[in-house]
Write a protein that holds these residues in place. Structure first.
Motif, mmCIF file in Angstrom:
data_model
loop_
_atom_site.group_PDB
_atom_site.id
_atom_site.type_symbol
_atom_site.label_atom_id
_atom_site.label_comp_id
_atom_site.label_asym_id
_atom_site.label_seq_id
_atom_site.Cartn_x
_atom_site.Cartn_y
_atom_site.Cartn_z
ATOM 1 N N LEU A 28 0.807 -1.220 0.000
ATOM 2 C CA LEU A 28 0.000 0.000 0.000
ATOM 3 C C LEU A 28 0.841 1.272 0.000
ATOM 4 O O LEU A 28 0.286 2.371 0.018
ATOM 5 C CB LEU A 28 -0.926 0.002 1.220
ATOM 6 N N THR A 29 2.165 1.137 -0.039
ATOM 7 C CA THR A 29 3.054 2.297 0.035
ATOM 8 C C THR A 29 3.476 2.755 -1.350
ATOM 9 O O THR A 29 4.202 2.047 -2.060
ATOM 10 C CB THR A 29 4.297 1.985 0.885
ATOM 11 N N HIS A 30 3.037 3.938 -1.734
ATOM 12 C CA HIS A 30 3.399 4.520 -3.030
ATOM 13 C C HIS A 30 4.804 5.103 -2.985
ATOM 14 O O HIS A 30 5.320 5.449 -1.913
ATOM 15 C CB HIS A 30 2.386 5.615 -3.390
ATOM 16 N N GLY A 31 5.409 5.212 -4.151
ATOM 17 C CA GLY A 31 6.771 5.736 -4.225
ATOM 18 C C GLY A 31 6.926 7.131 -3.672
ATOM 19 O O GLY A 31 8.024 7.526 -3.252
ATOM 20 N N SER A 32 5.853 7.898 -3.632
ATOM 21 C CA SER A 32 5.936 9.269 -3.107
ATOM 22 C C SER A 32 6.181 9.300 -1.604
ATOM 23 O O SER A 32 6.513 10.345 -1.049
ATOM 24 C CB SER A 32 4.645 10.029 -3.427
ATOM 25 N N THR A 37 14.139 3.152 4.539
ATOM 26 C CA THR A 37 13.577 2.211 5.517
ATOM 27 C C THR A 37 12.123 1.883 5.239
ATOM 28 O O THR A 37 11.517 1.089 5.955
ATOM 29 C CB THR A 37 13.699 2.793 6.936
ATOM 30 N N ARG A 38 11.532 2.494 4.210
ATOM 31 C CA ARG A 38 10.125 2.248 3.871
ATOM 32 C C ARG A 38 10.042 1.969 2.366
ATOM 33 O O ARG A 38 9.846 2.881 1.566
ATOM 34 C CB ARG A 38 9.259 3.457 4.235
ATOM 35 N N PRO A 39 10.196 0.705 1.955
ATOM 36 C CA PRO A 39 10.167 0.395 0.519
ATOM 37 C C PRO A 39 8.775 0.604 -0.076
ATOM 38 O O PRO A 39 7.765 0.434 0.600
ATOM 39 C CB PRO A 39 10.581 -1.079 0.474
ATOM 40 N N ASP A 40 8.757 0.969 -1.366
ATOM 41 C CA ASP A 40 7.469 1.178 -2.022
ATOM 42 C C ASP A 40 6.962 -0.132 -2.624
ATOM 43 O O ASP A 40 7.562 -1.193 -2.449
ATOM 44 C CB ASP A 40 7.563 2.287 -3.079
ATOM 45 N N ASN A 41 5.851 -0.035 -3.353
ATOM 46 C CA ASN A 41 5.171 -1.249 -3.826
ATOM 47 C C ASN A 41 5.506 -1.641 -5.260
ATOM 48 O O ASN A 41 4.860 -2.519 -5.825
ATOM 49 C CB ASN A 41 3.651 -1.084 -3.676
ATOM 50 N N GLY A 95 -8.258 2.736 -1.983
ATOM 51 C CA GLY A 95 -7.781 4.116 -1.964
ATOM 52 C C GLY A 95 -7.774 4.733 -0.576
ATOM 53 O O GLY A 95 -6.950 5.603 -0.273
ATOM 54 N N GLU A 96 -8.679 4.270 0.269
ATOM 55 C CA GLU A 96 -8.776 4.824 1.628
ATOM 56 C C GLU A 96 -7.555 4.505 2.475
ATOM 57 O O GLU A 96 -7.275 5.202 3.457
ATOM 58 C CB GLU A 96 -10.026 4.271 2.317
ATOM 59 N N VAL A 97 -6.841 3.437 2.116
ATOM 60 C CA VAL A 97 -5.703 3.013 2.942
ATOM 61 C C VAL A 97 -4.362 3.150 2.229
ATOM 62 O O VAL A 97 -3.325 2.734 2.765
ATOM 63 C CB VAL A 97 -5.886 1.550 3.424
ATOM 64 N N LEU A 98 -4.359 3.736 1.033
ATOM 65 C CA LEU A 98 -3.093 3.971 0.337
ATOM 66 C C LEU A 98 -2.199 4.904 1.148
ATOM 67 O O LEU A 98 -2.681 5.889 1.712
ATOM 68 C CB LEU A 98 -3.361 4.608 -1.031
ATOM 69 N N LYS A 99 -0.925 4.611 1.154
ATOM 70 C CA LYS A 99 0.031 5.438 1.884
ATOM 71 C C LYS A 99 0.776 6.294 0.864
ATOM 72 O O LYS A 99 1.605 5.797 0.108
ATOM 73 C CB LYS A 99 0.990 4.562 2.694
ATOM 74 N N LEU A 100 0.447 7.588 0.858
ATOM 75 C CA LEU A 100 0.934 8.508 -0.155
ATOM 76 C C LEU A 100 1.721 9.648 0.451
ATOM 77 O O LEU A 100 1.480 10.046 1.604
ATOM 78 C CB LEU A 100 -0.243 9.098 -0.940
ATOM 79 N N GLY A 101 2.645 10.202 -0.338
ATOM 80 C CA GLY A 101 3.325 11.428 0.055
ATOM 81 C C GLY A 101 2.383 12.614 -0.062
ATOM 82 O O GLY A 101 1.311 12.532 -0.679
#
Length: 229
Positions: A28-32, A37-41, A95-101
């Motif tokens: 759920l972690t977007h590149g933004s 320490t927090r890899p994206d998806n 979309g409610e739980v996406l982790k975005l910059g």
């Protein structure tokens, strides 16, 4: 690792409880928002695309044992394309739980087809890595559900049909033009016009991708000329 309440609720909608919650968080972690320490998806997205493709291909073969490769390929494409994955993501509230910059949050990233589709594929990979192929396959078949049975209709491509019709009449390929564009970047509203060599025009309006509105315009033209599939 203990999941937050919203992620626990998302697991229920997904139909899978993670033995390794870190996989879900990564999916759920977007590149933004990624860091050392927090890899994206993105790597999970790559894997999930293959798991999805294999599952849907197998399901299509079972659903229509007489279909040719030429019939199956467009059905597969219709079911695994980004827009379909994004629709499934919306269906389960991904979309409610996406982790975005912050930048993506400010520009409506939770509603963007590209982000939702990529994250859906990443979640599929996370389930695959967490529990194996069979649970991932079962989840895909449950979420895609009736779409598999309706794959033949979903695979119809109005732009291709209109181009083939035009060529059969000795015409040049239809021309598509954006007549109007409004709305925010994350939810643009298009009006697209399609024109034939003989001057006939049709148009369509709506929110979504430019490609989807072009498809609607092509269908409007097929309706106009009487070539309704």
């Amino acid at each position: 690792m203990k999941l937050s309440a919203d992620l626990v609720a998302f697991q229920r909608r997904l139909g899978h409880d993670f033995a390794d919650p870190a996989l879900l968080i990564r999916a759920l972690t977007h590149g933004s928002l990624s860091s050392a320490t927090r890899p994206d998806n993105q790597r999970l997205e790559f894997l999930g695309d293959r798991v999805l493709g294999l599952t849907i291909a197998e399901a299509l073969l079972r659903a229509d044992r007489g279909a040719t490769e030429g019939q199956l390929a467009p059905r597969l494409n219709a079911l695994v394309r980004g827009e379909t994955c994004a629709d499934i993501a919306r269906q389960i509230g991904l979309g409610e739980v996406l982790k975005l910059g912050r930048s993506e949050m400010m520009t409506g990233g939770r509603r963007k087809d590209a982000l939702l589709g990529d994250a859906m594929e990443a979640v599929i990979a996370a389930v695959y890595l967490d529990a194996g192929f069979e649970p991932a396959r079962a989840m895909i078949l449950r979420l895609w559900g009736d779409r598999i049975a309706g794959a033949e209709a979903a695979a119809f491509n109005a732009k291709t049909a209109l181009q083939e019709w035009a060529q059969a009449q000795g015409m040049a390929p239809p021309r598509y033009q954006i007549a109007e564009r409004s709305g925010p970047d994350h939810a643009p509203l298009f009006r697209i016009t399609v024109t034939l060599d003989d001057g006939r025009q049709a148009d369509a309006s709506g929110t979504g991708t430019k490609r989807s509105i072009e498809q609607a315009a092509a269908q409007a033209m097929l309706d106009l000329i009487g070539e309704i599939p």
